[in-house]
Design a protein around this motif. Sequence first.
Motif, PDB file in Angstrom:
ATOM      1  N   LEU A  81       0.822  -1.206   0.000  1.00 39.50           N
ATOM      2  CA  LEU A  81       0.000   0.000   0.000  1.00 39.50           C
ATOM      3  C   LEU A  81       0.856   1.256   0.000  1.00 39.50           C
ATOM      4  O   LEU A  81       0.474   2.283  -0.572  1.00 39.50           O
ATOM      5  CB  LEU A  81      -0.915   0.027   1.233  1.00 39.50           C
ATOM      6  CG  LEU A  81      -1.868  -1.137   1.462  1.00 39.50           C
ATOM      7  CD1 LEU A  81      -2.606  -0.958   2.780  1.00 39.50           C
ATOM      8  CD2 LEU A  81      -2.861  -1.264   0.331  1.00 39.50           C
ATOM      9  N   THR A  82       1.996   1.191   0.664  1.00 34.99           N
ATOM     10  CA  THR A  82       2.837   2.381   0.831  1.00 34.99           C
ATOM     11  C   THR A  82       3.996   2.430  -0.159  1.00 34.99           C
ATOM     12  O   THR A  82       4.916   3.232   0.016  1.00 34.99           O
ATOM     13  CB  THR A  82       3.388   2.450   2.265  1.00 34.99           C
ATOM     14  OG1 THR A  82       4.149   1.259   2.548  1.00 34.99           O
ATOM     15  CG2 THR A  82       2.259   2.568   3.272  1.00 34.99           C
ATOM     16  N   ALA A  83       3.965   1.604  -1.177  1.00 34.14           N
ATOM     17  CA  ALA A  83       5.029   1.634  -2.191  1.00 34.14           C
ATOM     18  C   ALA A  83       5.127   3.016  -2.816  1.00 34.14           C
ATOM     19  O   ALA A  83       4.121   3.606  -3.217  1.00 34.14           O
ATOM     20  CB  ALA A  83       4.753   0.587  -3.271  1.00 34.14           C
ATOM     21  N   GLY A  84       6.325   3.554  -2.863  1.00 37.36           N
ATOM     22  CA  GLY A  84       6.529   4.865  -3.465  1.00 37.36           C
ATOM     23  C   GLY A  84       6.263   6.033  -2.547  1.00 37.36           C
ATOM     24  O   GLY A  84       6.374   7.189  -2.965  1.00 37.36           O
ATOM     25  N   LEU A  85       5.911   5.758  -1.276  1.00 37.46           N
ATOM     26  CA  LEU A  85       5.570   6.847  -0.357  1.00 37.46           C
ATOM     27  C   LEU A  85       6.698   7.178   0.605  1.00 37.46           C
ATOM     28  O   LEU A  85       6.470   7.835   1.620  1.00 37.46           O
ATOM     29  CB  LEU A  85       4.308   6.476   0.441  1.00 37.46           C
ATOM     30  CG  LEU A  85       3.054   6.161  -0.368  1.00 37.46           C
ATOM     31  CD1 LEU A  85       1.856   6.002   0.562  1.00 37.46           C
ATOM     32  CD2 LEU A  85       2.777   7.235  -1.414  1.00 37.46           C
ATOM     33  N   GLU A  86       7.912   6.728   0.307  1.00 34.99           N
ATOM     34  CA  GLU A  86       9.032   7.016   1.203  1.00 34.99           C
ATOM     35  C   GLU A  86       9.293   8.513   1.293  1.00 34.99           C
ATOM     36  O   GLU A  86       9.691   9.026   2.327  1.00 34.99           O
ATOM     37  CB  GLU A  86      10.301   6.298   0.724  1.00 34.99           C
ATOM     38  CG  GLU A  86      10.226   4.776   0.790  1.00 34.99           C
ATOM     39  CD  GLU A  86       9.541   4.176  -0.427  1.00 34.99           C
ATOM     40  OE1 GLU A  86       9.103   4.951  -1.312  1.00 34.99           O
ATOM     41  OE2 GLU A  86       9.435   2.936  -0.507  1.00 34.99           O
ATOM     42  N   GLY A  87       9.104   9.231   0.197  1.00 37.07           N
ATOM     43  CA  GLY A  87       9.260  10.678   0.210  1.00 37.07           C
ATOM     44  C   GLY A  87       7.994  11.346   0.706  1.00 37.07           C
ATOM     45  O   GLY A  87       7.105  10.717   1.266  1.00 37.07           O
ATOM     46  N   ALA A  88       7.894  12.639   0.502  1.00 38.35           N
ATOM     47  CA  ALA A  88       6.749  13.382   1.020  1.00 38.35           C
ATOM     48  C   ALA A  88       5.730  13.713  -0.056  1.00 38.35           C
ATOM     49  O   ALA A  88       4.726  14.359   0.212  1.00 38.35           O
ATOM     50  CB  ALA A  88       7.235  14.680   1.681  1.00 38.35           C
ATOM     51  N   GLY A  89       6.002  13.293  -1.301  1.00 41.82           N
ATOM     52  CA  GLY A  89       5.151  13.712  -2.400  1.00 41.82           C
ATOM     53  C   GLY A  89       3.940  12.833  -2.624  1.00 41.82           C
ATOM     54  O   GLY A  89       3.782  11.765  -2.032  1.00 41.82           O
ATOM     55  N   ARG A  90       3.097  13.305  -3.531  1.00 42.19           N
ATOM     56  CA  ARG A  90       1.882  12.594  -3.929  1.00 42.19           C
ATOM     57  C   ARG A  90       2.150  11.871  -5.236  1.00 42.19           C
ATOM     58  O   ARG A  90       2.789  12.415  -6.149  1.00 42.19           O
ATOM     59  CB  ARG A  90       0.746  13.601  -4.098  1.00 42.19           C
ATOM     60  CG  ARG A  90      -0.530  13.054  -4.736  1.00 42.19           C
ATOM     61  CD  ARG A  90      -1.514  14.193  -4.973  1.00 42.19           C
ATOM     62  NE  ARG A  90      -2.726  13.738  -5.634  1.00 42.19           N
ATOM     63  CZ  ARG A  90      -2.867  13.588  -6.945  1.00 42.19           C
ATOM     64  NH1 ARG A  90      -1.850  13.858  -7.766  1.00 42.19           N
ATOM     65  NH2 ARG A  90      -4.015  13.184  -7.455  1.00 42.19           N
ATOM     66  N   LEU A  91       1.658  10.639  -5.347  1.00 45.63           N
ATOM     67  CA  LEU A  91       1.819   9.871  -6.582  1.00 45.63           C
ATOM     68  C   LEU A  91       0.744  10.298  -7.577  1.00 45.63           C
ATOM     69  O   LEU A  91      -0.455  10.074  -7.339  1.00 45.63           O
ATOM     70  CB  LEU A  91       1.697   8.373  -6.295  1.00 45.63           C
ATOM     71  CG  LEU A  91       2.749   7.747  -5.371  1.00 45.63           C
ATOM     72  CD1 LEU A  91       2.437   6.277  -5.123  1.00 45.63           C
ATOM     73  CD2 LEU A  91       4.146   7.905  -5.941  1.00 45.63           C
ATOM     74  N   ASP A  92       1.162  10.934  -8.673  1.00 47.69           N
ATOM     75  CA  ASP A  92       0.179  11.280  -9.693  1.00 47.69           C
ATOM     76  C   ASP A  92      -0.138  10.033 -10.527  1.00 47.69           C
ATOM     77  O   ASP A  92       0.352   8.934 -10.258  1.00 47.69           O
ATOM     78  CB  ASP A  92       0.670  12.451 -10.541  1.00 47.69           C
ATOM     79  CG  ASP A  92       1.949  12.143 -11.323  1.00 47.69           C
ATOM     80  OD1 ASP A  92       2.312  10.947 -11.450  1.00 47.69           O
ATOM     81  OD2 ASP A  92       2.586  13.094 -11.808  1.00 47.69           O
TER      82      ASP A  92
END
Length: 482
Positions: free
Chosen positions: A12-23
């Motif tokens: 679920l949190t893949a790609g959320l290590e940074g603070a940005g939003r996944l477009d």
Amino acid sequence: MIAVRHIGPPRLTAGLEGAGRLDWDAHRRLHPEPAPLTCEGLVALAEEGRLHGRGGAAFPFARKVRAVAGSAARRRGRAVVVVNGTEGEPGSAKDKVLLRRAPHLVLDGAALAATALGAGEIVLGVADEGSAASLESAVAERGLAARARVVRLPERFITGEGGALVRGINGRRPIPPGRKVRAATRGVGGRPTLLSNAETYAQLAVLAGLGPRRYAGVGTPAEPGTVLLTVTGSARFPAVVETPAGAPLGHLLDLCGARAGEGVLVGGYHGAWITGEAAVRAGVSRAGLAAAGGTLGAGIVMPLGRGTCPLGECARVARYLAAESAGQCGPCRLGLPDIAGALAALAEGRDTGAAADTVRRAVRMAAGRGACSHPDGTGRFVLSALEVFAADVARHAAEGGCGRPVRGVLPAETAARLRLEVDWSRCDGHGLCADILRGLVRMDEYNYPVIPDEPIPARLEGDARRAVAACPGLALRLVPRS
């Protein structure tokens, strides 16, 4: 925004290590588009993946789909899919993280369900501006504007209750209905409605993408997959944590720099306290936390630490829960203030000889009689506190306190704007204020009113103004909250 951590490979949190939003483009690079399913295929997928709701009740998702499909077939009407993203629990942030930073994963699951059910509309109910803006952008990025809409609702504890959410989407006051109405039968616009929270739809998308076999590669046989938790309270590094089901709770506490201390609240304010020793040994799953005396609930973990008064913290939360009720039935309007008042008396060292018994009696009077589960959830929170913090209860009873300050480790903010203030040079102890504001104001042993320092619940402002107007000595007034 709260940090995001994970134990093991993230899903679920893949790609959320940074603070940005996944477009849209970033999301699709991480998560392939799920293949469309028939209604029967969706039910089979949810059953094989043992998918349960992640909003607190843990209802089997497949049963919800079947109920909605059956109602739609009988009524020959199109269903509605609703994403509950209101997350009114003060200690919870997991759904906000998904909606603000991975909105397309939630929309993948909602769209999959809508296609399978032949639903005519997807409604995204939220209570904060950040989630609303992220979802509106996601709907536009996917070209779903003709099929999906975002509805903004008040940010209150009870807004997320299923019946309250449906009422709010329908343009009515978002409070639990006086009688139980199943959304699957009659929900948004009177149509059969599939209602689940944001994480549930995100889990559905991951399950569809991986398939049941790979999805069950982590977790337990009874509860495959991962669990999304919000770890706050006294944690030095509060975070939303994704972990395989069954992982040790003690590991999560270490990860977030938290000591179990005397007790850990699991499941949120409608959950239960468990001892520090039990928390360290417990597994993060419905079965594991139930065996420890707790509940997974809304996926909230709040260690208390040792630097604050446990009873004082719980009294603050009990008063918050009383203030956040709809106030439409006796157990909420009268029972919850009684519970909060009795617990406050115990925490403050007043009436210590009978205060704990008074709390238990007030909980018994409210149990099972509310228009929704709010009184029962509050009672579970309070009774488990008396049990887990029994040594502290005894010390308060014997010594009038424990010597520790109340640091406000547990969030308990309300939308209240005003508080009561007394001019003691004018007060003659007539008691009219206590009669009008029963449960909020009480008379002490000298027959003078005990006025809470906390703000007046918004729903009681009218009664508070009546009490001010009725005071014979003109001693009572309302002032802005400090």
